[in-house]
Design an enzyme around this catalytic site. Structure first.
Site, mmCIF file in Angstrom:
data_model
loop_
_atom_site.group_PDB
_atom_site.id
_atom_site.type_symbol
_atom_site.label_atom_id
_atom_site.label_comp_id
_atom_site.label_asym_id
_atom_site.label_seq_id
_atom_site.Cartn_x
_atom_site.Cartn_y
_atom_site.Cartn_z
ATOM 1 N N THR A 1 0.904 -1.306 0.016
ATOM 2 C CA THR A 1 0.156 -0.032 0.081
ATOM 3 C C THR A 1 0.769 1.074 0.006
ATOM 4 O OG1 THR A 1 -1.622 -1.080 1.309
ATOM 5 C CG2 THR A 1 -1.744 1.043 1.051
ATOM 6 N N LYS B 1 -1.729 5.060 8.685
ATOM 7 C CA LYS B 1 -1.021 5.144 7.424
ATOM 8 C C LYS B 1 -1.923 5.297 6.259
ATOM 9 C CE LYS B 1 1.571 2.211 3.883
ATOM 10 N NZ LYS B 1 2.028 0.994 3.714
ATOM 11 N N LYS C 1 -7.941 1.430 -3.171
ATOM 12 C CA LYS C 1 -7.425 0.985 -1.561
ATOM 13 C C LYS C 1 -7.681 1.988 -0.666
ATOM 14 C CE LYS C 1 -5.077 -1.139 1.391
ATOM 15 N NZ LYS C 1 -5.408 -2.448 2.288
HETATM 16 P P1 NAD Z 1 5.885 -5.716 7.236
HETATM 17 O O1 NAD Z 1 6.696 -4.618 8.050
HETATM 18 O O2 NAD Z 1 5.590 -7.070 8.255
HETATM 19 O O3 NAD Z 1 6.863 -6.052 6.003
HETATM 20 C C1 NAD Z 1 7.672 -5.290 5.083
HETATM 21 C C2 NAD Z 1 8.959 -6.247 5.098
HETATM 22 O O4 NAD Z 1 9.561 -5.249 3.912
HETATM 23 C C3 NAD Z 1 9.793 -6.309 6.153
HETATM 24 O O5 NAD Z 1 9.985 -7.731 6.336
HETATM 25 C C4 NAD Z 1 11.019 -5.470 5.902
HETATM 26 O O6 NAD Z 1 12.343 -5.996 6.407
HETATM 27 C C5 NAD Z 1 10.966 -5.391 4.224
HETATM 28 N N1 NAD Z 1 11.653 -4.443 3.554
HETATM 29 C C6 NAD Z 1 11.914 -3.211 3.866
HETATM 30 N N2 NAD Z 1 12.627 -2.440 3.259
HETATM 31 C C7 NAD Z 1 13.264 -3.338 2.166
HETATM 32 C C8 NAD Z 1 13.960 -3.346 1.098
HETATM 33 N N3 NAD Z 1 14.457 -2.186 0.754
HETATM 34 N N4 NAD Z 1 14.290 -4.519 0.527
HETATM 35 C C9 NAD Z 1 13.774 -5.643 0.776
HETATM 36 N N5 NAD Z 1 12.859 -5.844 1.985
HETATM 37 C C10 NAD Z 1 12.686 -4.660 2.604
HETATM 38 O O7 NAD Z 1 4.521 -5.339 6.720
HETATM 39 P P2 NAD Z 1 3.348 -5.793 6.136
HETATM 40 O O8 NAD Z 1 2.318 -5.937 7.136
HETATM 41 O O9 NAD Z 1 3.804 -7.309 5.662
HETATM 42 O O10 NAD Z 1 2.803 -4.939 4.873
HETATM 43 C C11 NAD Z 1 3.335 -4.999 3.996
HETATM 44 C C12 NAD Z 1 2.628 -3.895 3.094
HETATM 45 O O11 NAD Z 1 1.331 -4.583 2.918
HETATM 46 C C13 NAD Z 1 2.442 -2.404 3.417
HETATM 47 O O12 NAD Z 1 2.289 -1.603 2.501
HETATM 48 C C14 NAD Z 1 1.158 -2.467 3.910
HETATM 49 O O13 NAD Z 1 0.632 -1.202 4.336
HETATM 50 C C15 NAD Z 1 0.363 -3.496 3.410
HETATM 51 N N6 NAD Z 1 -0.941 -4.147 4.000
HETATM 52 C C16 NAD Z 1 -0.644 -4.724 5.082
HETATM 53 C C17 NAD Z 1 -1.775 -5.170 5.830
HETATM 54 C C18 NAD Z 1 -1.827 -6.159 7.027
HETATM 55 O O14 NAD Z 1 -2.509 -6.394 7.604
HETATM 56 N N7 NAD Z 1 -0.521 -6.426 7.593
HETATM 57 C C19 NAD Z 1 -3.099 -5.323 5.067
HETATM 58 C C20 NAD Z 1 -3.128 -4.795 3.703
HETATM 59 C C21 NAD Z 1 -2.025 -4.318 3.286
#
Ligand code: NAD
Length: 289
Positions: free
Chosen positions: A87, A237, A162
């Site tokens: 997102t 966010k 979204k």
């Molecule tokens: P998270 O923080 O668990 O995962 C993100 C991952 O990206 C981390 O493991 C981090 O180490 C990695 N990362 C950061 N920078 C990086 C880079 N330069 N190269 C490689 N890896 C890198 O977050 P999440 O909950 O998995 O969410 C991911 C996305 O999905 C976000 O944009 C969030 O807004 C969206 N989202 C999350 C949910 C939810 O319920 N968790 C629901 C819908 C959407």
């Protein structure tokens, strides 16, 4: 297919697992060096891109996404498809798609709803922006990782759908909290209010499937001490993304702007890891300002 997967956090890891379970060869990279059974580990984003037919990203925000695309676009296999499921802000989604297109590559913004539970179960909904042929190429993967994919329009349309959806939920949740709080103070049993509202014109998702009061309506995070669910920091966010987009296109969203303040207060009070419906106790305990 040979699939690269960059960002193996709460969402990315289960999505990558589902791609492996469907028989795809997945190479993953996460800065946190996350290892997943069945996923080959690359030591850089470029390493998870080279030679892949499709590259999926699931990253925290637009700044990280832009940096990763700057690294991977120049080294991608000709004809590779990029699918970003993070997102992020609409401008970043459009910017990375334009960067890919400048190298002759197709890209989709494909944010999801359904949370980590939906990611694990393979029941996410994808909201997708980008060229129709690219959507058709991505569809078999959306069907593995989710149960529904809606092609919303050109690049950025998925992110637009979204944040508008989440802006609606974020604002209606506050309205529902206020309605139930007022009813309680007027002496009305919240279960009686639920019985009425859930089949009346005030009905909405925040009432019928996510009621913010424990013991009212179907089981929701409120019945589990507000464990997420959808964490308040993620709602904040998305509300902030909606407000940034509203400023960019001069759209009036005063209700959502005000609602954003409730999630800011919850996060500032240390509640960022709680479910976003945990705004209820604060609202219910307040008097008239
Ligand atoms: P998270 O923080 O668990 O995962 C993100 C991952 O990206 C981390 O493991 C981090 O180490 C990695 N990362 C950061 N920078 C990086 C880079 N330069 N190269 C490689 N890896 C890198 O977050 P999440 O909950 O998995 O969410 C991911 C996305 O999905 C976000 O944009 C969030 O807004 C969206 N989202 C999350 C949910 C939810 O319920 N968790 C629901 C819908 C959407």
């Amino acid at each position: 297919m040979e699939i690269g997967f960059i960002g193996l956090g709460n969402m990315g890891a289960p999505m990558a697992r589902n791609l492996v379970a469907a028989g795809h060869a997945v190479t993953g990279f996460d800065l946190a060096e996350i290892a997943i059974e069945g996923v080959a580990r690359a030591t850089s984003a470029a390493g998870a891109t080279a030679g892949c037919d499709v590259v999926v990203t699931m990253l925290p925000d637009g700044v990280v996404l832009r940096a990763v695309y700057a690294e991977i676009v120049p080294i991608a296999r000709p004809g590779a498809l990029f699918i970003d499921c993070s997102t992020v802000d609409v401008e970043s989604a459009r910017a990375v798609a334009a960067l890919a297109a400048s190298d002759g590559l197709e890209a989709l913004d494909a944010p999801v709803s359904g949370g980590s539970g939906g990611a694990a179960a393979g029941t996410l909904t994808f909201m997708v922006g980008g060229p129709e042929p690219a959507f058709a190429r991505g569809l078999p993967l959306f069907e593995v990782m989710g149960s529904r994919a809606v092609h919303c329009g050109d690049s950025g349309a998925g992110q637009t759908a979204k944040i508008c959806n989440n802006m609606i939920v974020g604002a209606t949740m506050i309205a529902v909290c206020e309605g139930f709080s007022l009813a309680e103070k007027l002496g009305l049993d919240p279960n009686k209010l639920y019985d009425v509202v859930s089949t009346s014109s005030g009905s909405c998702w925040a009432v019928t499937t996510y009621c913010p009061l424990p013991g009212v309506g179907p089981v929701s995070p409120a019945d589990n001490d507000y464990r997420p669910g959808f964490a308040a920091e993620l709602m904040l966010k998305d509300m902030r993304l909606s407000q940034r987009a509203a400023i960019a296109v001069d759209a009036s969203t005063p209700l959502a702007a005000h609602a954003t303040g409730f999630y800011e207060a919850l996060v500032e009070a240390g509640g960022g890891g709680r479910d976003f419906s945990a705004v209820y106790p604060g609202i219910a305990s307040r008097g008239r300002d």
